[in-house]
Design an enzyme around this catalytic site. Structure first.
Site, PDB file in Angstrom:
ATOM      1  N   ASP A  33       8.932  14.861   6.720  1.00  0.00           N
ATOM      2  CA  ASP A  33       7.861  13.946   6.351  1.00  0.00           C
ATOM      3  C   ASP A  33       8.221  12.539   6.804  1.00  0.00           C
ATOM      4  O   ASP A  33       9.242  11.980   6.389  1.00  0.00           O
ATOM      5  CB  ASP A  33       7.646  13.955   4.838  1.00  0.00           C
ATOM      6  CG  ASP A  33       7.020  15.239   4.349  1.00  0.00           C
ATOM      7  OD1 ASP A  33       5.929  15.579   4.839  1.00  0.00           O
ATOM      8  OD2 ASP A  33       7.617  15.904   3.487  1.00  0.00           O
ATOM      9  N   MET A  35       6.831   8.823   6.620  1.00  0.00           N
ATOM     10  CA  MET A  35       5.880   7.984   5.897  1.00  0.00           C
ATOM     11  C   MET A  35       6.187   6.521   6.166  1.00  0.00           C
ATOM     12  O   MET A  35       7.354   6.130   6.239  1.00  0.00           O
ATOM     13  CB  MET A  35       5.955   8.266   4.396  1.00  0.00           C
ATOM     14  CG  MET A  35       5.804   9.727   4.004  1.00  0.00           C
ATOM     15  SD  MET A  35       5.879   9.930   2.207  1.00  0.00           S
ATOM     16  CE  MET A  35       6.109  11.713   2.079  1.00  0.00           C
ATOM     17  N   GLY A 141       2.224  12.453  -0.021  1.00  0.00           N
ATOM     18  CA  GLY A 141       3.020  11.263  -0.265  1.00  0.00           C
ATOM     19  C   GLY A 141       4.158  11.382  -1.242  1.00  0.00           C
ATOM     20  O   GLY A 141       5.133  10.644  -1.134  1.00  0.00           O
ATOM     21  N   PHE A 142       4.081  12.311  -2.196  1.00  0.00           N
ATOM     22  CA  PHE A 142       5.120  12.393  -3.215  1.00  0.00           C
ATOM     23  C   PHE A 142       5.417  13.846  -3.562  1.00  0.00           C
ATOM     24  O   PHE A 142       4.509  14.686  -3.580  1.00  0.00           O
ATOM     25  CB  PHE A 142       4.698  11.649  -4.489  1.00  0.00           C
ATOM     26  CG  PHE A 142       4.585  10.161  -4.311  1.00  0.00           C
ATOM     27  CD1 PHE A 142       5.674   9.340  -4.531  1.00  0.00           C
ATOM     28  CD2 PHE A 142       3.391   9.596  -3.899  1.00  0.00           C
ATOM     29  CE1 PHE A 142       5.572   7.965  -4.358  1.00  0.00           C
ATOM     30  CE2 PHE A 142       3.270   8.225  -3.726  1.00  0.00           C
ATOM     31  CZ  PHE A 142       4.373   7.409  -3.952  1.00  0.00           C
ATOM     32  N   ALA A 143       6.677  14.120  -3.863  1.00  0.00           N
ATOM     33  CA  ALA A 143       7.077  15.460  -4.304  1.00  0.00           C
ATOM     34  C   ALA A 143       6.788  15.613  -5.801  1.00  0.00           C
ATOM     35  O   ALA A 143       6.610  14.639  -6.527  1.00  0.00           O
ATOM     36  CB  ALA A 143       8.569  15.668  -4.030  1.00  0.00           C
ATOM     37  N   ASP A 174       1.594  23.181   2.161  1.00  0.00           N
ATOM     38  CA  ASP A 174       2.499  22.104   1.765  1.00  0.00           C
ATOM     39  C   ASP A 174       2.101  21.619   0.380  1.00  0.00           C
ATOM     40  O   ASP A 174       1.015  21.073   0.198  1.00  0.00           O
ATOM     41  CB  ASP A 174       2.406  20.960   2.782  1.00  0.00           C
ATOM     42  CG  ASP A 174       3.427  19.863   2.526  1.00  0.00           C
ATOM     43  OD1 ASP A 174       4.192  19.962   1.543  1.00  0.00           O
ATOM     44  OD2 ASP A 174       3.463  18.907   3.315  1.00  0.00           O
ATOM     45  N   GLY A 175       2.984  21.847  -0.602  1.00  0.00           N
ATOM     46  CA  GLY A 175       2.722  21.360  -1.946  1.00  0.00           C
ATOM     47  C   GLY A 175       2.861  22.426  -3.015  1.00  0.00           C
ATOM     48  O   GLY A 175       2.123  23.407  -3.019  1.00  0.00           O
ATOM     49  N   SER A 176       3.843  22.256  -3.900  1.00  0.00           N
ATOM     50  CA  SER A 176       4.036  23.163  -5.038  1.00  0.00           C
ATOM     51  C   SER A 176       4.228  24.615  -4.624  1.00  0.00           C
ATOM     52  O   SER A 176       3.735  25.529  -5.295  1.00  0.00           O
ATOM     53  CB  SER A 176       2.865  23.059  -6.020  1.00  0.00           C
ATOM     54  OG  SER A 176       2.828  21.798  -6.634  1.00  0.00           O
ATOM     55  N   GLY A 196      10.062  22.595  -1.236  1.00  0.00           N
ATOM     56  CA  GLY A 196      10.671  21.331  -1.609  1.00  0.00           C
ATOM     57  C   GLY A 196      11.569  21.473  -2.813  1.00  0.00           C
ATOM     58  O   GLY A 196      12.416  22.361  -2.878  1.00  0.00           O
ATOM     59  N   SER A 198      10.858  22.188  -6.228  1.00  0.00           N
ATOM     60  CA  SER A 198      10.667  23.310  -7.151  1.00  0.00           C
ATOM     61  C   SER A 198      10.883  24.662  -6.497  1.00  0.00           C
ATOM     62  O   SER A 198      11.213  25.637  -7.178  1.00  0.00           O
ATOM     63  CB  SER A 198       9.267  23.257  -7.765  1.00  0.00           C
ATOM     64  OG  SER A 198       8.268  23.412  -6.763  1.00  0.00           O
TER      65      SER A 198
END
Length: 228
Positions: A33, A35, A141-143, A174-176, A196, A198
């Site tokens: 990532d 940013m 933008g955020f984990a 991408d995400g959770s 990521g 978790s």
């Protein structure tokens, strides 16, 4: 057969070499990532990080550009040998055909990223140019954000469109991505899962133990899992 792509913004940088050396044995991509603090209000990794990473791995790198001027990064990333360049749809429009030609000339892959509220109609006209489509199941933008289950409708639609139009892009989430969501993501049509905190890095203090736990969780979630 799902592929695994660790999000290195979530790794323990103080254990960089140890973690990369271990992950090199078992993953399909590395997700980086980038940013700039403008497109999203966070700043993480950079092309400089990719340059350092390339000294420690031959695993393909997917650069996810969360920046206000992503096109300006493309030449630098191609020079670094990045395998996949993934740009948010809002910024890829107006550049997709020209950029696809440039990336393919370098033997690399073009990706597009869809935020939870980004409609698929934004990318329909150039789906045939894409190698990877990343569906965000959290806001960028955020984990550590809450999973947005509505995004899986996009994954199902993309899988159907791919079959109907005989296209070849891979669908990435991408995400959770973790034990609670693996089954529904893979059932929806995910080909690649970005792991990521978790899903990988917070499972144990040891990267070896974390990978073992992750593999067991994936195996428990679905029988459609690749042989590690």
């Amino acid at each position: 057969m799902v592929k695994i792509s660790p999000s290195l913004m979530c790794m323990d940088i103080s254990k960089f070499e140890e973690q990369i050396n271990y992950l090199n044995q078992t993953v399909d991509y590395y997700h980086i990532d980038i940013m700039d603090g403008h497109y999203v209000s966070n700043m993480t990794l950079s092309p400089w990080f990719i340059k350092q990473l390339k000294d420690h791995t031959t695993i393909p790198i997917d650069a996810h550009l969360m920046v206000t001027n992503p096109i300006e990064y493309v030449d630098q990333l191609l020079d670094l040998g990045v395998e996949v360049i993934s740009i948010h749809a809002e910024y890829l429009n107006g550049h997709a055909f020209r950029l696809s030609e440039k990336i393919k000339q370098h033997g690399k892959k073009m990706g597009v990223v869809l935020n939870p509220e980004t409609p698929l109609s934004l990318v329909y006209d150039y789906l045939h140019l894409l190698d990877i489509i990343t569906v965000m199941t959290v806001d960028p933008g955020f984990a550590g954000q809450t999973f947005i289950s509505e995004s899986l409708k996009k994954v199902r639609t993309l899988k159907t469109v791919r079959e109907e139009r005989k296209l070849v892009f891979e669908i990435q989430i991408d995400g959770s991505c973790n034990e609670k969501t693996y089954q529904m993501m893979i059932d929806a049509g995910a080909d690649i899962l970005i792991l990521g905190s978790s899903g990988l890095f917070n499972l144990d203090d040891s990267i070896g133990k974390s990978v073992e736990i992750m593999k067991n969780q994936l195996s428990s979630a679905t029988s459609e899992i690749k042989s590690f």
